[in-house]
Design a protein around this motif. Sequence first.
Motif: not given
Length: 123
Positions: A38-65
């Motif tokens: 969450q940046a100042p004045g902005k809503v809380r945004d998703f960045v990345a997640a890992i499931s208990w099975r190990g599957a990962t998800n990323y926001a487009e803005s951070v993929k590859g970084r």
Amino acid sequence: VQLQASGGGLVQAGDSLRLSCAASGRSLGRYSVAWFRQAPGKVRDFVAAISWRGATNYAESVKGRFTISRDIAQNRVELQLNRLKVEDTAIYYCAADPGEAGRPGWAPGYNYWGQGTQVTVSS
């Protein structure tokens, strides 16, 4: 489960940081864990997640970084932030919930939250 986020700091654009979300009270082995920011004045945004099975998800803005990973033995989830940009500046929060997250990027789906760690990227 209690979550403690750490690892934030002040860095320059292009630098790297490694955030850690340490858990206590329960093993993260059966939890899905996510990072939001969450940046100042902005809503809380998703960045990345890992499931208990190990599957990962990323926001487009951070993929590859950014890379999310889990260390079951240390009972923590880490977020490696590479090639940081000024727009990555925010408070980063980790969140967890038991089982498989049906919508990994949906904040209300996580019942357990850490206190946040500040990441500031200067140009």
